[in-house]
Design an enzyme around this catalytic site. Sequence first.
Site, PDB file in Angstrom:
ATOM      1  N   GLU A 223      -2.913  -7.548   1.579  1.00  0.00           N
ATOM      2  CA  GLU A 223      -2.856  -8.979   2.469  1.00  0.00           C
ATOM      3  C   GLU A 223      -1.780  -8.600   3.375  1.00  0.00           C
ATOM      4  O   GLU A 223      -0.622  -8.676   3.141  1.00  0.00           O
ATOM      5  CB  GLU A 223      -2.585  -9.974   1.546  1.00  0.00           C
ATOM      6  N   CYS A 257       2.641 -15.342   7.648  1.00  0.00           N
ATOM      7  CA  CYS A 257       1.785 -14.479   8.050  1.00  0.00           C
ATOM      8  C   CYS A 257       0.795 -14.940   9.059  1.00  0.00           C
ATOM      9  O   CYS A 257       0.172 -14.183   9.972  1.00  0.00           O
ATOM     10  CB  CYS A 257       1.255 -13.702   6.941  1.00  0.00           C
TER      11      CYS A 257
HETATM   12  P1  NAD Z   1       7.110  -5.748   3.503  1.00  0.00           P
HETATM   13  O1  NAD Z   1       5.981  -4.934   3.655  1.00  0.00           O
HETATM   14  O2  NAD Z   1       8.557  -5.308   4.151  1.00  0.00           O
HETATM   15  O3  NAD Z   1       7.632  -5.805   1.883  1.00  0.00           O
HETATM   16  C1  NAD Z   1       6.395  -6.410   0.969  1.00  0.00           C
HETATM   17  C2  NAD Z   1       6.923  -5.857  -0.370  1.00  0.00           C
HETATM   18  O4  NAD Z   1       6.789  -4.371  -0.346  1.00  0.00           O
HETATM   19  C3  NAD Z   1       8.191  -6.152  -0.957  1.00  0.00           C
HETATM   20  O5  NAD Z   1       8.249  -6.537  -2.389  1.00  0.00           O
HETATM   21  C4  NAD Z   1       9.039  -4.744  -0.738  1.00  0.00           C
HETATM   22  O6  NAD Z   1       9.901  -4.459  -1.754  1.00  0.00           O
HETATM   23  C5  NAD Z   1       7.839  -3.852  -0.916  1.00  0.00           C
HETATM   24  N1  NAD Z   1       8.329  -2.477  -0.119  1.00  0.00           N
HETATM   25  C6  NAD Z   1       8.911  -2.407   1.080  1.00  0.00           C
HETATM   26  N2  NAD Z   1       9.082  -1.241   1.576  1.00  0.00           N
HETATM   27  C7  NAD Z   1       8.325  -0.468   0.588  1.00  0.00           C
HETATM   28  C8  NAD Z   1       8.062   0.947   0.437  1.00  0.00           C
HETATM   29  N3  NAD Z   1       8.591   1.918   1.564  1.00  0.00           N
HETATM   30  N4  NAD Z   1       7.545   1.432  -0.761  1.00  0.00           N
HETATM   31  C9  NAD Z   1       7.014   0.651  -1.678  1.00  0.00           C
HETATM   32  N5  NAD Z   1       7.411  -0.773  -1.568  1.00  0.00           N
HETATM   33  C10 NAD Z   1       7.864  -1.520  -0.588  1.00  0.00           C
HETATM   34  O7  NAD Z   1       6.741  -7.367   3.896  1.00  0.00           O
HETATM   35  P2  NAD Z   1       7.869  -8.583   3.952  1.00  0.00           P
HETATM   36  O8  NAD Z   1       8.693  -8.298   5.167  1.00  0.00           O
HETATM   37  O9  NAD Z   1       8.246  -8.798   2.864  1.00  0.00           O
HETATM   38  O10 NAD Z   1       6.928  -9.546   4.357  1.00  0.00           O
HETATM   39  C11 NAD Z   1       6.404  -9.815   5.795  1.00  0.00           C
HETATM   40  C12 NAD Z   1       5.137  -9.087   6.327  1.00  0.00           C
HETATM   41  O11 NAD Z   1       4.130  -9.466   5.329  1.00  0.00           O
HETATM   42  C13 NAD Z   1       4.441  -9.829   7.550  1.00  0.00           C
HETATM   43  O12 NAD Z   1       3.852  -8.537   8.275  1.00  0.00           O
HETATM   44  C14 NAD Z   1       3.639 -10.777   7.251  1.00  0.00           C
HETATM   45  O13 NAD Z   1       2.558 -10.843   8.010  1.00  0.00           O
HETATM   46  C15 NAD Z   1       2.844 -10.127   5.850  1.00  0.00           C
HETATM   47  N6  NAD Z   1       2.518 -11.354   4.937  1.00  0.00           N
HETATM   48  C16 NAD Z   1       1.211 -11.236   4.888  1.00  0.00           C
HETATM   49  C17 NAD Z   1       0.449 -12.351   4.288  1.00  0.00           C
HETATM   50  C18 NAD Z   1      -0.999 -12.273   4.007  1.00  0.00           C
HETATM   51  O14 NAD Z   1      -1.303 -12.997   2.839  1.00  0.00           O
HETATM   52  N7  NAD Z   1      -1.726 -11.537   4.564  1.00  0.00           N
HETATM   53  C19 NAD Z   1       1.442 -13.192   3.387  1.00  0.00           C
HETATM   54  C20 NAD Z   1       2.846 -13.261   3.653  1.00  0.00           C
HETATM   55  C21 NAD Z   1       3.458 -12.083   4.549  1.00  0.00           C
END
Ligand code: NAD
Length: 467
Positions: A223, A257
């Site tokens: 997602e 998002c």
């Molecule tokens: P992110 O991708 O930075 O982090 C998400 C998760 O991934 C966190 O739990 C984090 O600890 C983990 N993570 C981060 N870097 C990592 C790595 N290198 N290796 C492994 N794990 C890692 O996202 P965010 O900043 O928390 O959220 C914002 C993004 O999420 C936006 O792009 C938003 O559009 C998207 N989002 C999508 C939905 C959806 O349902 N499609 C919902 C909410 C947010």
Amino acid sequence: MQETLTPPAFSNATSPYSDLVENQRKFFKTGKTKSLAFRKEQLQNLKAGLKKYESKFVQALYEDLHKPEMEAYATELDVSVEEINHVIENLGSWMEPEPVATPLFFQPGRSVTIHEPHGVSVIIGPWNYPIKNLIGPLIGALCAGNTAVIKPSEISPATSKVMSDMLADMFTPEYVTCVEGGVAETTELLKERFDYLLFTGGTEIGRIIYQAAAKHLTPVTLELGGKSPTVVDEKSDLKIATKRIVWAKFLNTGQTCIAPDHIYVHNSKKVEFIALAKKYIGEFWADGQASKDLGRIISDRHFDRISKMITGDVVIGGDTDAATKYISPTVIDNVTPEHPAMQEEIFGPIMPVIGFDSIDEVIGNISSGEKPLALYVFSNSSKTKKRFVNETSSGVVLFNDLIVHAGHAGLPFGGIGNSGIGAYNGKIGFETFSHKKPVMYRSTFGDVAQKYPPYTKGKMSFIRFAI
Ligand code: NAD
């Protein structure tokens, strides 16, 4: 001499989480998670946990995001409880084997499909809706009969802690457990073999997660994010369109998002649109920075990133306060593709406005970019609506409203292309976390002699005819 076959090792990975995953796998293999009664009981348990920790969650959301209490209930807690109710009510019928007609050639016989749980699932969440984006997938995982490891975002630490406490209080770790931490912990966790993975987060991190899952051929739902365009054509109710856009854009301070990212407004309506936006922003958050109904930016990094977008023809807002990570609802007019706000998903309270003269232009722009998670169109023309449905591709297309589709348990929630793979929500969540297994019952009565070698012309004619 009989050859001894050594079964392949189930997982060759070792990480600090090996025991945790192994214990869940052992528990899954007991078969306890499979009965309807167990699943319903655990969903009730989850609901009870959300209720028990409700005020702690509200407080944590305020600490992490300055999230208004109303938004905490409406977009995180109450929607989650409502989804649990919906699932509990319908799960029995979803779990029923689905009959499939059996062709004459396979008679006597009977065919069905059943939904089989994958096993041990892992759910990795973001910080912006740190309850809903974990509990929604968890409902899917549990109702489908899986165990689950939950990894909240370290960027919303207060909510992560309450989530961890709640899950530890309500579940045994071999069934549901929480792993807190950031990149290092997630990297270690993903060395383990999971049977299903659901990740919510940014597109770039999604690629990393997908690669980690590929090592174990773990099926995934991703997602992700992206820039969701919104279109206001000349045949729309401008007042209600602007009011809804302002609400959706600045909900959770733009950190949603499926927030409208940038707004295409027909040139004949642009001046009025901006005037109305000013009116509604003034009405909704009259106290400005003192308003209790306006959240804050999650981190200094995001505050700096978003602040840099405040440039050009800023017609509303543009105020910032680094100390409190406050950015006022901001509208920028005459935004071009080169503008900083158009280089990435905004994910903050900045609303770029782009004028247009013909729908062809807008459809062309949307179709030439990455497929968005959501596309919103305000129009009263059925011809225009039809064109957007048929000529663009996005996770969802919603006419004359924004965001509300996420609360519709009958619709899949997910992206396409760069905005995601797969979907969940209500029954779709049940299906996502299940393997749809065909089961065919044949009888040993009535064997077709013609399918066996040695093949003859006569046998071949018969089989080809029968097929
Ligand atoms: P992110 O991708 O930075 O982090 C998400 C998760 O991934 C966190 O739990 C984090 O600890 C983990 N993570 C981060 N870097 C990592 C790595 N290198 N290796 C492994 N794990 C890692 O996202 P965010 O900043 O928390 O959220 C914002 C993004 O999420 C936006 O792009 C938003 O559009 C998207 N989002 C999508 C939905 C959806 O349902 N499609 C919902 C909410 C947010």
